[in-house]
Design an enzyme around this catalytic site. Structure first.
Site: not given
Length: 241
Positions: A76-78
């Protein structure tokens, strides 16, 4: 049975997946949602030396230490950078990569390269005197909210698990030099609600590195969809496994 390994993004902890884990588990799958070094139960380990390599080691060591194979690795994300780097090191153990509203790097890129707005966060931390650590993002007016979360109870819950992020995580480049990793199928899940104007997502190439058509799914939820739309997210993840 598949093994799902859910990797949280910046500032979060493995606790953010609490609403998704039982949904995948009830479908008969093994599910792991660890906290990366410097977060959750490992928050006391946060320091300026913690970087992308540290978090990649976290995931690789977990997979090899438990002798996991056929892993569906969700970032998720980073953590799009984290799962990419981990798959580069142990591609034979990874059955699929899922980029959940995530940064998708190429070899040699850092989070700042993938999403240049993150440099502003580093500059703000330096100006505020916090140096190597970046505090969690502030809550924005609706529909932005806190990582796309607008319900007060959910905001309070997520805020309780947030901790500072080491600058090194955003500056350290990813190594993607193993051709075997290109054979791993990829799925991209894009959240479509409440995205700030200055957070631009790269277009997904029409063809995956393995030569098959790109797999892109949209989810009508904010960035932290595992909090606000766990059932819809679990449904998409089950289709991958």
């Amino acid at each position: 049975m598949s093994t799902y390994l859910l990797v949280h993004g910046a500032w979060h902890s493995g606790q953010c997946w609490d609403r998704v884990v039982p949904l995948l588990a009830s479908a008969g799958h093994r599910v792991l949602a660890p906290s990366l070094t410097g977060h959750g139960d490992k928050a006391h380990l946060l320091g300026p030396e913690v970087g992308l390599d540290t978090h990649t080691d976290d995931i690789v060591d977990l997979i090899t230490g438990q002798d996991l194979t056929d892993v569906i690795l969700v970032g998720h994300s980073y953590a799009g950078l984290v799962v990419s780097a981990a798959a580069n090191r142990i591609p034979d153990r990874i059955a699929g990569l899922v980029y959940l509203d995530a940064m998708v790097p190429v070899d040699g890129e850092s989070a700042v390269d993938v999403m240049p707005v993150t440099q502003l966060l580093i500059d703000q931390a330096a100006a505020a005197g916090t140096g190597w650590r970046i505090p969690p993002l502030p809550e924005l007016p609706p529909p932005g909210g806190l990582f796309g979360i607008t319900d007060p109870a959910d905001i309070a819950w997520v805020r309780s698990m947030l901790s500072d992020q080491s600058v090194r995580c955003l500056q350290q480049p990813v190594r993607l030099d193993n051709p075997a990793a290109d054979t791993i199928p990829r799925t991209h899940i894009h959240c479509t609600v409440g995205r700030p104007d200055n957070f631009h997502r790269r277009p997904v190439p029409p063809v995956q590195p393995n030569g098959t058509p790109a797999q892109v799914r949209e989810l009508a939820a904010g960035h932290d969809c595992m909090v606000t739309a766990p059932a819809a997210l679990a449904e998409l993840l089950l289709k991958v496994g």
